[in-house]
Design a protein around this motif. Structure first.
Motif, PDB file in Angstrom:
ATOM      1  N   ASN A  80       1.018  -1.079  -0.031  1.00 34.99           N
ATOM      2  CA  ASN A  80       0.114   0.058  -0.087  1.00 34.99           C
ATOM      3  C   ASN A  80       0.819   1.219  -0.245  1.00 34.99           C
ATOM      4  O   ASN A  80       1.293   1.561   1.001  1.00 34.99           O
ATOM      5  CB  ASN A  80      -1.179   0.110   1.219  1.00 34.99           C
ATOM      6  N   MET A  81       1.526   1.636  -0.931  1.00 34.55           N
ATOM      7  CA  MET A  81       2.391   2.598  -0.518  1.00 34.55           C
ATOM      8  C   MET A  81       1.188   4.373  -0.593  1.00 34.55           C
ATOM      9  O   MET A  81       0.377   4.204  -1.082  1.00 34.55           O
ATOM     10  CB  MET A  81       2.741   2.945  -2.680  1.00 34.55           C
ATOM     11  N   PRO A  82       2.165   4.792  -1.210  1.00 35.23           N
ATOM     12  CA  PRO A  82       1.661   6.410  -0.242  1.00 35.23           C
ATOM     13  C   PRO A  82       1.165   7.275  -1.993  1.00 35.23           C
ATOM     14  O   PRO A  82       2.258   6.683  -2.696  1.00 35.23           O
ATOM     15  CB  PRO A  82       3.268   7.290   0.172  1.00 35.23           C
ATOM     16  N   LYS A  83       0.009   7.862  -1.771  1.00 37.56           N
ATOM     17  CA  LYS A  83      -0.410   9.016  -2.824  1.00 37.56           C
ATOM     18  C   LYS A  83       0.436  10.027  -2.645  1.00 37.56           C
ATOM     19  O   LYS A  83       0.869  10.503  -2.211  1.00 37.56           O
ATOM     20  CB  LYS A  83      -1.545   8.429  -3.233  1.00 37.56           C
ATOM     21  N   LYS A  91       5.246  -3.871   4.913  1.00 42.03           N
ATOM     22  CA  LYS A  91       4.474  -3.110   6.529  1.00 42.03           C
ATOM     23  C   LYS A  91       5.425  -3.804   7.636  1.00 42.03           C
ATOM     24  O   LYS A  91       5.238  -3.467   8.632  1.00 42.03           O
ATOM     25  CB  LYS A  91       2.864  -3.154   6.784  1.00 42.03           C
ATOM     26  N   ARG A 114      10.606   0.511  -2.902  1.00 41.31           N
ATOM     27  CA  ARG A 114       8.178   0.664  -3.311  1.00 41.31           C
ATOM     28  C   ARG A 114       8.658   0.321  -1.274  1.00 41.31           C
ATOM     29  O   ARG A 114       8.401  -0.590  -1.419  1.00 41.31           O
ATOM     30  CB  ARG A 114       8.136  -0.283  -3.954  1.00 41.31           C
ATOM     31  N   ASP A 150       5.514  -0.025   2.157  1.00 44.81           N
ATOM     32  CA  ASP A 150       4.019   0.652   1.978  1.00 44.81           C
ATOM     33  C   ASP A 150       4.246   1.636   3.154  1.00 44.81           C
ATOM     34  O   ASP A 150       4.809   2.507   3.884  1.00 44.81           O
ATOM     35  CB  ASP A 150       4.180  -0.607   3.457  1.00 44.81           C
ATOM     36  N   GLU A 151       3.418   2.776   2.897  1.00 41.06           N
ATOM     37  CA  GLU A 151       2.850   3.873   3.802  1.00 41.06           C
ATOM     38  C   GLU A 151       3.066   4.367   4.920  1.00 41.06           C
ATOM     39  O   GLU A 151       3.257   4.902   6.027  1.00 41.06           O
ATOM     40  CB  GLU A 151       1.626   4.469   3.168  1.00 41.06           C
ATOM     41  N   ASP A 152       2.347   2.752   5.554  1.00 34.58           N
ATOM     42  CA  ASP A 152       3.101   2.052   7.393  1.00 34.58           C
ATOM     43  C   ASP A 152       4.336   2.225   7.465  1.00 34.58           C
ATOM     44  O   ASP A 152       4.376   1.812   8.416  1.00 34.58           O
ATOM     45  CB  ASP A 152       1.891   1.675   7.325  1.00 34.58           C
ATOM     46  N   TYR A 193       9.527   5.735   9.014  1.00 29.73           N
ATOM     47  CA  TYR A 193      10.574   6.157   8.646  1.00 29.73           C
ATOM     48  C   TYR A 193      11.707   6.303   8.428  1.00 29.73           C
ATOM     49  O   TYR A 193      12.527   6.148   8.275  1.00 29.73           O
ATOM     50  CB  TYR A 193       9.685   7.955   8.491  1.00 29.73           C
ATOM     51  N   ALA A 201       6.209   5.859  -5.817  1.00 34.72           N
ATOM     52  CA  ALA A 201       4.408   6.324  -4.936  1.00 34.72           C
ATOM     53  C   ALA A 201       3.605   6.316  -5.910  1.00 34.72           C
ATOM     54  O   ALA A 201       3.605   5.960  -7.386  1.00 34.72           O
ATOM     55  CB  ALA A 201       4.627   7.764  -5.062  1.00 34.72           C
TER      56      ALA A 201
END
Length: 134
Positions: A46-49, A67, A102, A104-106, A109, A131
């Motif tokens: 689920n990559m960030p947009k 994740k 690539r 995951d957005e979760d 960082y 993204a």
């Protein structure tokens, strides 16, 4: 029975317009079929947009961070040490070596920055963060 004179027959003609239509149809068919043949060896995350995303398929290494923190090189799981060693060896062989990450957005960082720092420490200076477009 009266036959027509040979000179009254029309000469055979090549119909150009239907041939052009067929050629355009074939061109479109092969363009679409070629696009569907591009096989990106990746796993789902689920990559960030982002609004201003650029597509670059000329990346040498495609690394995915899931994740749970696991690393994947294309579609195969890999340890961080093996990933850095392979990337360093490939960087020495290839002049324009680049790594696309690539994540995951979760993903934390800090973990992502640690991975990029290890790449930088291995002498790799070309990175891309992937993204999805909005």
């Amino acid at each position: 029975m009266k036959l027509r004179d040979r000179r009254s027959f029309d000469k055979p003609e090549v119909m150009i317009i239907p041939m052009i239509d067929i050629m355009f149809f074939l061109l479109v068919f092969f363009m679409i079929s070629t696009l569907s043949m591009v096989d990106l060896k990746t796993i789902d995350v689920n990559m960030p947009k982002a609004q201003h995303v650029q597509t670059n398929l000329a990346v040498t290494y495609l690394v995915t961070v899931r994740k749970d923190g696991s690393l994947w090189l294309e579609d195969k799981p890999i340890s961080e040490d093996d990933l850095i060693e392979r990337a360093q060896a490939e960087n020495k062989r290839t002049e324009r070596f680049a790594v696309a990450v690539r994540a995951d957005e979760d993903v934390d960082y800090g973990k992502l920055m640690e991975l990029l720092d290890r790449f930088k420490g291995a002498g790799i200076s070309r990175f891309a963060l992937a993204a999805e477009g909005k």
